[in-house]
Design a protein around this motif. Sequence first.
Motif, short mmCIF file in Angstrom:
data_model
loop_
_atom_site.label_atom_id
_atom_site.label_comp_id
_atom_site.label_asym_id
_atom_site.label_seq_id
_atom_site.Cartn_x
_atom_site.Cartn_y
_atom_site.Cartn_z
N PHE A 189 -43.85 51.67 37.12
CA PHE A 189 -45.04 52.05 37.88
C PHE A 189 -45.88 50.83 38.22
O PHE A 189 -46.22 50.01 37.38
CB PHE A 189 -45.88 53.02 37.05
CG PHE A 189 -47.11 53.52 37.75
CD1 PHE A 189 -47.00 54.30 38.88
CD2 PHE A 189 -48.37 53.22 37.27
CE1 PHE A 189 -48.12 54.77 39.53
CE2 PHE A 189 -49.51 53.69 37.90
CZ PHE A 189 -49.38 54.47 39.03
N SER B 1 -49.32 49.96 40.83
CA SER B 1 -50.29 50.62 41.71
C SER B 1 -50.60 49.81 42.95
O SER B 1 -51.31 50.27 43.83
CB SER B 1 -51.56 50.94 40.93
OG SER B 1 -52.22 49.75 40.60
N ALA C 149 -54.82 53.42 40.27
CA ALA C 149 -53.74 54.23 39.71
C ALA C 149 -54.29 55.58 39.27
O ALA C 149 -55.45 55.69 38.86
CB ALA C 149 -53.13 53.50 38.51
N VAL D 148 -52.80 58.39 36.68
CA VAL D 148 -51.74 58.81 35.76
C VAL D 148 -52.10 60.20 35.25
O VAL D 148 -53.18 60.40 34.69
CB VAL D 148 -51.61 57.82 34.59
CG1 VAL D 148 -50.50 58.25 33.63
CG2 VAL D 148 -51.34 56.41 35.10
N PHE E 166 -54.72 57.06 45.88
CA PHE E 166 -54.24 56.65 44.56
C PHE E 166 -52.73 56.42 44.56
O PHE E 166 -52.01 57.06 45.34
CB PHE E 166 -54.52 57.74 43.52
CG PHE E 166 -55.97 57.99 43.24
CD1 PHE E 166 -56.65 57.24 42.30
CD2 PHE E 166 -56.65 59.00 43.91
CE1 PHE E 166 -57.99 57.49 42.03
CE2 PHE E 166 -57.99 59.25 43.66
CZ PHE E 166 -58.67 58.49 42.71
N ALA E 167 -52.25 55.55 43.68
CA ALA E 167 -50.84 55.51 43.33
C ALA E 167 -50.67 56.49 42.19
O ALA E 167 -51.23 56.29 41.10
CB ALA E 167 -50.45 54.11 42.89
N THR E 168 -49.95 57.58 42.43
CA THR E 168 -49.92 58.67 41.44
C THR E 168 -48.68 58.61 40.56
O THR E 168 -47.59 58.25 41.02
CB THR E 168 -49.96 60.05 42.14
OG1 THR E 168 -48.85 60.14 43.03
CG2 THR E 168 -51.25 60.22 42.91
N ALA F 52 -57.81 52.43 36.99
CA ALA F 52 -56.92 53.57 36.77
C ALA F 52 -57.69 54.77 36.25
O ALA F 52 -58.57 54.64 35.41
CB ALA F 52 -55.83 53.19 35.78
#
Length: 351
Positions: A99, A101, A106, A108, A145-147, A181
């Motif tokens: 992972f 981001s 991020a 999570v 977001f980077a999920t 995050a």
Amino acid sequence: MCGPRKLLALTLTALAASAFMLQPAGGAHRPGSRHMLAGDTASQCSSTGYGSRVCSVLHGCTEKATRATPRTASTLANVAQCTQWARARLANVRAAEHFGSEHRPALVMLGDSITEEMAGTRLGLPAARSAGVPEALARALGSSFATLPLGISGDMTQHLLWRLRNGELPAALSARSAPLAVVSLLIGTNNLAYGHAPPDVLLGIEAVASYVLAASRSALLAVNTLLPRADGQIKPRLLQRIARLCPPRCEDDGAPLRSFEPLVAEVNAGMPALVQRLRASHPGRNIRLVNCSSELLLLHGSLGPSPGDERAGARVNVSLVPDLLHPNAAGFERILACQRRVFLAMVAQQH
Ligand SMILES: *[C@@H]1O[C@H](CO)[C@@H](O)[C@H](O)[C@H]1NC(C)=O
Ligand SMILES: *[C@@H]1O[C@H](CO)[C@@H](O)[C@H](O)[C@H]1NC(C)=O
């Protein structure tokens, strides 16, 4: 009669648990430490005793909500499910390891089957019930977001705690230069289904939340209230489980509970105090209670059945939650839109 059989079940459970644990249950998170290999799963899942009870009034619970453990014979149906669980959690470890981001914050997401739906799977295998859900996640949150959804079907607080301690918390979160995050936590409803009492479930949620705060340098923590559930109407087997816990947990008239809803409500009622405790013990951290539960109800603003409602829990909207527990894509659209508002507000606070 009960004694020796119980003892046997406990012994088998302990065997299954010890076979699973290459690292001690209480071990600290060590990035890069050796994880269970997929090829090992067959031998780790060879014990018997599957499907034994987790909790009974007389004997208490074989697994505690606050004590990290992989799934054991009490919380797995058979060898095949044991193997699937081990693979699913390894897949999560790999996803966590890879992972990144990039330039977005991020996000999570930690939990059980409801969180696993966002990855489109159930115990690691493609699942029809989550059709369209990963796409709903991408539409709702993908641009901001980077999920990374890290859920496993059937998991309870103690299993999530074990997974996090054994490789699932992305190493980036504990790095010196940790990216911005949000960690979103939605766990505990399966504890209720297996017989843990609401006060114990709250302690289990708190244990997971405390671990996330301690193991991440600066992650913002969103603690979600449990979603409403009325699936006992569809799966009477689940109701038999809570019926065994009466007394002490009964309807007002002394009859066994007819729905999980009173138990869910009791957990949710304890959440504001839980979040207060987390804030007090982690000063300076951004911790929020997220309450999107009413998005899935027929009528906004009323959790649980109205007094005298024959069909307990009848207020969950079946066009959003077909099995009265797992939201479909339409249900997730509402939940994710509600969560998005809170997550964005949390991130904005950091700037
Ligand atoms: C249930 O959800 C569906 C789909 O979003 C919606 O069209 C319907 O109005 C909802 N029903 C009630 C009574 O809220
Ligand atoms: C969550 O929201 C519902 C509806 O707005 C409300 O009735 C309930 O008390 C809230 N629960 C918590 C724990 O904030």
